[in-house]
Design an enzyme around this catalytic site. Structure first.
Site, PDB file in Angstrom:
ATOM      1  N   GLY A   1      37.072  55.880  71.120  1.00 15.41           N
ATOM      2  CA  GLY A   1      36.202  54.853  70.565  1.00 15.41           C
ATOM      3  C   GLY A   1      36.371  54.603  69.079  1.00 15.41           C
ATOM      4  O   GLY A   1      35.405  54.244  68.401  1.00 15.41           O
ATOM      5  N   THR A   2      37.610  54.724  68.568  1.00 15.07           N
ATOM      6  CA  THR A   2      37.763  54.413  67.139  1.00 15.07           C
ATOM      7  C   THR A   2      37.625  52.902  66.891  1.00 15.07           C
ATOM      8  O   THR A   2      37.127  52.494  65.843  1.00 15.07           O
ATOM      9  CB  THR A   2      39.112  54.914  66.564  1.00 15.07           C
ATOM     10  OG1 THR A   2      40.189  54.257  67.217  1.00 15.07           O
ATOM     11  CG2 THR A   2      39.251  56.419  66.712  1.00 15.07           C
ATOM     12  N   ASN A   3      38.043  52.087  67.853  1.00 16.80           N
ATOM     13  CA  ASN A   3      37.803  50.639  67.698  1.00 16.80           C
ATOM     14  C   ASN A   3      36.319  50.336  67.745  1.00 16.80           C
ATOM     15  O   ASN A   3      35.810  49.517  66.976  1.00 16.80           O
ATOM     16  CB  ASN A   3      38.537  49.860  68.790  1.00 16.80           C
ATOM     17  CG  ASN A   3      39.986  49.609  68.425  1.00 16.80           C
ATOM     18  OD1 ASN A   3      40.285  48.761  67.596  1.00 16.80           O
ATOM     19  ND2 ASN A   3      40.885  50.392  69.012  1.00 16.80           N
TER      20      ASN A   3
ATOM     21  N   MET B   1      40.021  51.604  79.961  1.00 14.89           N
ATOM     22  CA  MET B   1      41.313  51.771  80.619  1.00 14.89           C
ATOM     23  C   MET B   1      41.278  51.418  82.118  1.00 14.89           C
ATOM     24  O   MET B   1      42.009  52.003  82.916  1.00 14.89           O
ATOM     25  CB  MET B   1      41.817  53.206  80.443  1.00 14.89           C
ATOM     26  CG  MET B   1      41.952  53.625  78.979  1.00 14.89           C
ATOM     27  SD  MET B   1      42.958  52.508  77.994  1.00 14.89           S
ATOM     28  CE  MET B   1      44.587  53.020  78.495  1.00 14.89           C
TER      29      MET B   1
ATOM     30  N   LEU C   1      39.913  44.959  85.258  1.00 18.88           N
ATOM     31  CA  LEU C   1      38.745  44.259  85.805  1.00 18.88           C
ATOM     32  C   LEU C   1      39.235  43.201  86.790  1.00 18.88           C
ATOM     33  O   LEU C   1      40.198  42.485  86.509  1.00 18.88           O
ATOM     34  CB  LEU C   1      37.950  43.608  84.678  1.00 18.88           C
ATOM     35  CG  LEU C   1      37.302  44.604  83.706  1.00 18.88           C
ATOM     36  CD1 LEU C   1      36.776  43.882  82.475  1.00 18.88           C
ATOM     37  CD2 LEU C   1      36.198  45.402  84.403  1.00 18.88           C
TER      38      LEU C   1
ATOM     39  N   HIS D   1      44.870  45.154  72.711  1.00 22.53           N
ATOM     40  CA  HIS D   1      46.033  45.773  73.351  1.00 22.53           C
ATOM     41  C   HIS D   1      46.997  46.298  72.277  1.00 22.53           C
ATOM     42  O   HIS D   1      47.266  45.600  71.300  1.00 22.53           O
ATOM     43  CB  HIS D   1      46.746  44.745  74.239  1.00 22.53           C
ATOM     44  CG  HIS D   1      47.904  45.346  74.955  1.00 22.53           C
ATOM     45  ND1 HIS D   1      47.759  46.174  76.045  1.00 22.53           N
ATOM     46  CD2 HIS D   1      49.229  45.275  74.695  1.00 22.53           C
ATOM     47  CE1 HIS D   1      48.951  46.583  76.423  1.00 22.53           C
ATOM     48  NE2 HIS D   1      49.852  46.056  75.640  1.00 22.53           N
TER      49      HIS D   1
HETATM   50  C1  GRF Z   1      43.695  51.419  71.425  1.00 21.23           C
HETATM   51  O1  GRF Z   1      45.028  51.668  71.026  1.00 21.23           O
HETATM   52  C2  GRF Z   1      43.599  50.097  72.137  1.00 21.23           C
HETATM   53  O2  GRF Z   1      44.534  49.149  71.690  1.00 21.23           O
HETATM   54  C3  GRF Z   1      43.902  50.472  73.564  1.00 21.23           C
HETATM   55  O3  GRF Z   1      43.304  51.736  73.740  1.00 21.23           O
HETATM   56  C4  GRF Z   1      43.212  52.405  72.490  1.00 21.23           C
HETATM   57  C5  GRF Z   1      41.781  52.770  72.304  1.00 21.23           C
HETATM   58  O4  GRF Z   1      41.568  53.588  71.199  1.00 21.23           O
HETATM   59  N1  GRF Z   1      43.428  49.452  74.474  1.00 21.23           N
HETATM   60  P1  GRF Z   1      40.106  53.917  70.743  1.00 21.23           P
HETATM   61  O5  GRF Z   1      39.357  54.521  71.937  1.00 21.23           O
HETATM   62  O6  GRF Z   1      39.461  52.656  70.240  1.00 21.23           O
HETATM   63  O7  GRF Z   1      40.280  54.941  69.642  1.00 21.23           O
END
Ligand code: GRF
Length: 266
Positions: free
Chosen positions: A15-17, A135, A138, A159
Site C-alpha cells: 500500500g505505498t501508493n 492484484m 475484475l 500499472h
Molecule cells: C505497484 O507497483 C503498482 O503499480 C502495482 O502493484 C504495486 C503496488 O505497490 N499495480 P504498493 O502496494 O502500492 O506499494
C-alpha cells in the site's frame, strides 16, 4: 475551488501508493477524501496504513471465497443478478481459445467474490474507485455495477510499466528482463481486459547499464507515488473525458479505440 470527491481504494499488499494518495489528500494536494480501503488479502499491510489514518476498511478473502466456491462446484450460490452469458461475452481477461468450462468457472467464482466486494462498498458511497496494487482481475460483472454510466468510467488502476507494453503482474520485472532502456508506469481506466483500458497518465525513467531490478522497482514506485495523485486530481477537476477515436490505416483497415482527453484547466 474544486469540490472534494469521495475515493474508495482496493489493495492487496504494502500500500505505498495508497499511502501517497492518503498523504496527498491530507495535505490538500488533491481534492479527495478516502472513504474506504478494501482488500482481497487479510494480511495486506496497506490495511494497517488505512486504519492508522482512521479510514474504514474491509476484507473479502478471495482465497477463501474461491476455495469454497470450488468445493461446492455445481451447488455454489451465485449472485442473483449474475448472468454468465453476458459476462462471458464481454470479458477480455481470458483468451477466446481457453477451455470454456474453465473460463466459466473463473468468471462465476470471481462474481461470488465481487458481489461481496460490492456489498461491502455499498456502505461507503464513492465517486472514484482506485486500484492501488489490487492484484485481482475484475470481471464485467463488477465493472458494470461500478460504471453505471458507460460514458463516465470511474475505476482507475496503476500499472508498473509503460502500457501497452508488459501487461500482467510483473511490469517492472518484464521491463528489466527485456532489456528496455526506459521503464515507466501508467494510470488508466479499467475496462474488460487486462491492463488494457484508456490511458490517463504515464511517467518514464531511464534504465542504466548497471541498474538492478530493485533499482528499477524503486525508481518506478517513486514515479507512481507522484503520478497516481495527479491523475486523481484530474478526475476531481472533471478534466478526464473519454472519446471514441477512429483512424483509417494505410490499406483501408479501420482502427478504433477509446482514449482519454485531458481537458484544459478551468
Ligand atoms: C505497484 O507497483 C503498482 O503499480 C502495482 O502493484 C504495486 C503496488 O505497490 N499495480 P504498493 O502496494 O502500492 O506499494
Amino acid at each position: 475551488m474544486v469540490s472534494k470527491i469521495r475515493v474508495g481504494a482496493l489493495i492487496s499488499g504494502g500500500g505505498t501508493n495508497l499511502q501517497a494518495i492518503i498523504d496527498a489528500a491530507r495535505g490538500g494536494a488533491i481534492a479527495a477524501d478516502i472513504v474506504f480501503v478494501g482488500s482481497d488479502n487479510p494480511d495486506a499491510y496497506g490495511l494497517k496504513r488505512a486504519r492508522d489514518s482512521g479510514i474504514p476498511t474491509f476484507v473479502v478473502d478471495y482465497r477463501e471465497v474461491i476455495r469454497s466456491f470450488r468445493q461446492q462446484a455445481a451447488a455454489a450460490q451465485l449472485p442473483g443478478d449474475f448472468r454468465l452469458d453476458e459476462v462471458r461475452a464481454k470479458q477480455a481477461l481470458r483468451s477466446r481459445d481457453a477451455d470454456p468450462e474453465k473460463v466459466d468457472a473463473f468468471l462465476a467464482g470471481r462474481a461470488v467474490a465481487e458481489a461481496l466486494l460490492l456489498e461491502a462498498m455499498a456502505a461507503h458511497p464513492f465517486d472514484l474507485l482506485v486500484l492501488a496494487g489490487f492484484m485481482r482481475n475484475l470481471t464485467p460483472y463488477f465493472i458494470d455495477r461500478v460504471n453505471t454510466d458507460r460514458t463516465q468510467p470511474r475505476i482507475m488502476n496503476i500499472h508498473p510499466a509503460l502500457l501497452p507494453a508488459f501487461a500482467g503482474t510483473d511490469g517492472y520485472g518484464d521491463t528489466f528482463r527485456y532489456g528496455c532502456k526506459v521503464g515507466g508506469c501508467t494510470v488508466h481506466f479499467v475496462d474488460y481486459g487486462e491492463d488494457s483500458g484508456p490511458i490517463i497518465g504515464q511517467r518514464a525513467f531511464p534504465i542504466r547499464e548497471d541498474d538492478t531490478l530493485e533499482d528499477v522497482r524503486r525508481r518506478g514506485l517513486e514515479q507512481e507515488w507522484q503520478l497516481y495523485p495527479e491523475c486523481i486530481q484530474l478526475f476531481a477537476e472533471g478534466r478526464l473525458k473519454t472519446v471514441r477515436m477512429t483512424h483509417e490505416l494505410p490499406g483501408g483497415k479501420v482502427c478504433e479505440r477509446t482514449v482519454v482527453n485531458i481537458l484544459p484547466k478551468g
